[in-house]
Design a protein around this motif. Structure first.
Motif: not given
Length: 232
Positions: A23, A26, A29, A124, A211-212, A214-219
């Motif tokens: 990740n 990510a 980013t 989240y 990973t999910q 981590t995506r939700l942190e970005w979101q």
């Protein structure tokens, strides 16, 4: 920051090392996204930070509940204590940080209670609670870890480049501080211990959860920068 999860030379690759490596793009980013770049520069508009801090306070209530569920599933007394304390700190310690900004921005209890969770925050929180209820301890740890680890990494990065007189210094100092670093290191260690006892299938689910989250942190950060809300 990623060095918190690194093992000594010649040691087997841990779950945390592998998860961070998978990740890393990510995280980069997240580190360089406009919200964090402007937070470091001290130029983030107050309205965007206000949106973020209110949603983060809502999020931490759900995060504390997920940590409490992890404590209930913990395999030994030391882990029960660790996750119970983490749940307490999520509510008490960070509430003090939010409380200072709430006073500065004139956000009272009624205003906070009347502000709904945004889609990103709701997503989240619901993801963490569903995982905490339905998955085994190791997978729950993996889902909770990015919130600890990414915040520490971002906090350290912003601390290193923060502009003098930054109006968000209290936030920066909290997540770049020694106390939080200790909590993050303990969470990484707990997750790696859980991974060592996990089956191959369970370890794969741990990676999916990391990973999910981590995506939700970005979101979450992206939503705050865009001042996103429900369309209906």
């Amino acid at each position: 920051m990623a060095s918190l999860g690194l093992a000594e030379a010649g040691a087997p690759v841990s779950f945390s090392q592998e998860a961070w490596a998978r990740n890393a793009a990510a995280y980069e980013t997240i580190r360089s996204m406009p919200f964090n770049a402007e937070l470091a520069a001290g130029t983030l508009p107050q309205g965007r930070f206000r949106h973020y801090i209110v949603q983060d306070a809502h999020y931490l209530i759900g995060f504390g509940r997920a940590l409490s569920l992890a404590a209930a599933k913990a395999p030994d007394p030391d882990a029960i204590v660790q996750f119970s304390r983490a749940a307490q700190e999520a509510i008490v310690v960070e509430r003090a940080l939010h409380g200072g900004f709430f006073r500065d921005y004139g956000i009272g209890p009624e205003t906070f209670a009347a502000t709904p969770l945004t889609p990103a925050c709701d997503h989240y929180v619901c993801y963490l609670l569903a995982t905490a209820y339905a998955e085994p301890f190791a997978v729950v740890c993996a889902a909770l870890l990015p919130c600890f680890w990414i915040y520490k990494a971002v906090g350290d990065d912003i601390f290193a480049r923060a502009a003098p007189g930054n109006p968000y210094r209290a936030w920066i100092d909290t997540y770049a501080g020694a106390d939080f670093a200790e909590a993050v290191a303990a969470m990484i260690a707990a997750t790696d211990r859980a991974a060592r006892d996990a089956s191959a299938a369970e370890r794969a689910r741990m990676h999916q959860a990391f990973t999910q989250a981590t995506r939700l942190e970005w979101q979450f950060w992206d939503s705050a920068y865009r001042d996103a809300a429900w369309s209906l």
